[in-house]
Design a protein around this motif. Structure first.
Motif, short mmCIF file in Angstrom:
data_model
loop_
_atom_site.label_atom_id
_atom_site.label_comp_id
_atom_site.label_asym_id
_atom_site.label_seq_id
_atom_site.Cartn_x
_atom_site.Cartn_y
_atom_site.Cartn_z
N PHE A 165 0.81 -1.23 0.00
CA PHE A 165 0.00 0.00 0.00
C PHE A 165 0.85 1.27 0.00
O PHE A 165 0.36 2.35 0.30
CB PHE A 165 -0.93 0.00 1.22
N LYS A 166 2.13 1.13 -0.36
CA LYS A 166 3.08 2.24 -0.33
C LYS A 166 2.66 3.39 -1.25
O LYS A 166 2.17 3.16 -2.35
CB LYS A 166 4.45 1.71 -0.76
N GLY A 167 2.84 4.61 -0.76
CA GLY A 167 2.68 5.79 -1.59
C GLY A 167 1.26 6.18 -1.92
O GLY A 167 1.05 7.13 -2.68
N GLN A 168 0.28 5.47 -1.39
CA GLN A 168 -1.10 5.87 -1.65
C GLN A 168 -1.41 7.15 -0.88
O GLN A 168 -0.58 7.67 -0.14
CB GLN A 168 -2.06 4.75 -1.23
N GLN A 169 -2.62 7.64 -1.07
CA GLN A 169 -3.02 8.90 -0.45
C GLN A 169 -2.89 8.84 1.07
O GLN A 169 -2.80 7.78 1.66
CB GLN A 169 -4.46 9.25 -0.84
N VAL A 170 -2.90 10.01 1.68
CA VAL A 170 -2.82 10.14 3.13
C VAL A 170 -4.12 9.63 3.75
O VAL A 170 -5.20 9.90 3.25
CB VAL A 170 -2.58 11.62 3.52
N GLY A 171 -4.01 8.87 4.82
CA GLY A 171 -5.19 8.34 5.50
C GLY A 171 -5.12 8.57 6.99
O GLY A 171 -4.04 8.69 7.56
N LYS A 172 -6.28 8.61 7.62
CA LYS A 172 -6.37 8.80 9.06
C LYS A 172 -6.28 7.46 9.77
O LYS A 172 -6.80 6.46 9.28
CB LYS A 172 -7.70 9.48 9.39
N VAL A 173 -5.62 7.42 10.93
CA VAL A 173 -5.53 6.20 11.72
C VAL A 173 -6.88 5.95 12.37
O VAL A 173 -7.39 6.79 13.12
CB VAL A 173 -4.42 6.30 12.78
N VAL A 174 -7.47 4.79 12.07
CA VAL A 174 -8.79 4.43 12.59
C VAL A 174 -8.64 3.72 13.94
O VAL A 174 -9.45 3.92 14.84
CB VAL A 174 -9.53 3.51 11.60
N GLN A 175 -7.60 2.88 14.06
CA GLN A 175 -7.43 2.09 15.26
C GLN A 175 -5.94 1.79 15.47
O GLN A 175 -5.22 1.50 14.52
CB GLN A 175 -8.20 0.77 15.12
N VAL A 176 -5.49 1.88 16.72
CA VAL A 176 -4.15 1.44 17.08
C VAL A 176 -4.34 0.12 17.84
O VAL A 176 -4.83 0.11 18.96
CB VAL A 176 -3.42 2.48 17.96
N TYR A 177 -3.97 -0.97 17.20
CA TYR A 177 -4.22 -2.30 17.72
C TYR A 177 -2.94 -2.78 18.41
O TYR A 177 -2.12 -3.47 17.83
CB TYR A 177 -4.59 -3.22 16.55
N ARG A 178 -2.80 -2.42 19.69
CA ARG A 178 -1.56 -2.71 20.40
C ARG A 178 -1.31 -4.20 20.58
O ARG A 178 -0.17 -4.63 20.58
CB ARG A 178 -1.57 -2.03 21.78
N LYS A 179 -2.37 -4.96 20.71
CA LYS A 179 -2.20 -6.41 20.93
C LYS A 179 -1.48 -7.06 19.76
O LYS A 179 -0.66 -7.96 19.94
CB LYS A 179 -3.56 -7.06 21.15
N LYS A 180 -1.78 -6.59 18.53
CA LYS A 180 -1.17 -7.17 17.33
C LYS A 180 -0.02 -6.33 16.77
O LYS A 180 0.51 -6.65 15.70
CB LYS A 180 -2.24 -7.34 16.24
N PHE A 181 0.36 -5.25 17.44
CA PHE A 181 1.43 -4.35 16.97
C PHE A 181 1.14 -3.78 15.59
O PHE A 181 2.05 -3.61 14.77
CB PHE A 181 2.78 -5.07 16.92
N VAL A 182 -0.13 -3.47 15.28
CA VAL A 182 -0.46 -2.88 13.98
C VAL A 182 -1.39 -1.69 14.16
O VAL A 182 -1.98 -1.50 15.22
CB VAL A 182 -1.14 -3.90 13.03
N ILE A 183 -1.51 -0.89 13.08
CA ILE A 183 -2.50 0.18 13.04
C ILE A 183 -3.41 -0.06 11.84
O ILE A 183 -2.99 -0.68 10.86
CB ILE A 183 -1.85 1.58 12.95
#
Length: 145
Positions: A62-80
């Motif tokens: 998904f590199k270089g696509q448009q700017v997006g807002k963070v919907v969720q910070v999923y700490r348990k899985k180390f992802v956003i």
């Protein structure tokens, strides 16, 4: 060379601490670099990611696509999860794709009082480190007297 005797350099122990880290430690581990403009503005290199920050993906499919807002910070899985970055499941449902925070760059920060204090503190320590070891005219004059 290992300097701190209280800190292990064992790969096994470091992996154990990473994957068993509590939520407040994971917050720090899930930091993202700031964009060049924000880095110039705040004199800070990276920040822990937060919901409603605006980010741009720099690595992966998904590199270089448009700017997006963070919907969720999923700490348990180390992802956003980011606004428009989704994939389609076999049954047709849309699901968010998890992206590691180190693979995105923060383009716009969601600022509140706590975050402003963090930025000020980081910038001050960075400035202090930059000034360390430099002699000013006053310090040289004081030393010669």
């Amino acid at each position: 060379m290992k300097r701190n005797p209280l800190c292990s350099s064992s790969r096994r122990k470091n992996r154990k601490r990473y994957f068993n880290a509590p939520s407040h430690v994971r917050r720090k581990l899930m930091s993202s670099p700031l964009s060049k403009e924000l880095r110039q503005k705040y004199n800070v290199r990276s920040m822990p990611i937060r919901k409603e920050d605006e980010v741009q993906v720099t690595r992966g499919h998904f590199k270089g696509q448009q700017v997006g807002k963070v919907v969720q910070v999923y700490r348990k899985k180390f992802v956003i999860h980011i606004e428009r970055i989704q994939r389609e499941k076999a049954n047709g449902a849309q699901v968010n794709v998890g992206i590691h925070p180190s693979k995105v760059v923060i383009v716009k920060l969601k600022l509140d009082n706590d975050r402003k204090k963090i930025l000020a503190r980081k910038a001050a320590s960075r400035q202090q480190a930059a000034d360390k070891g430099k002699h000013t005219e006053e310090s040289v004059a004081m030393a010669t007297e």
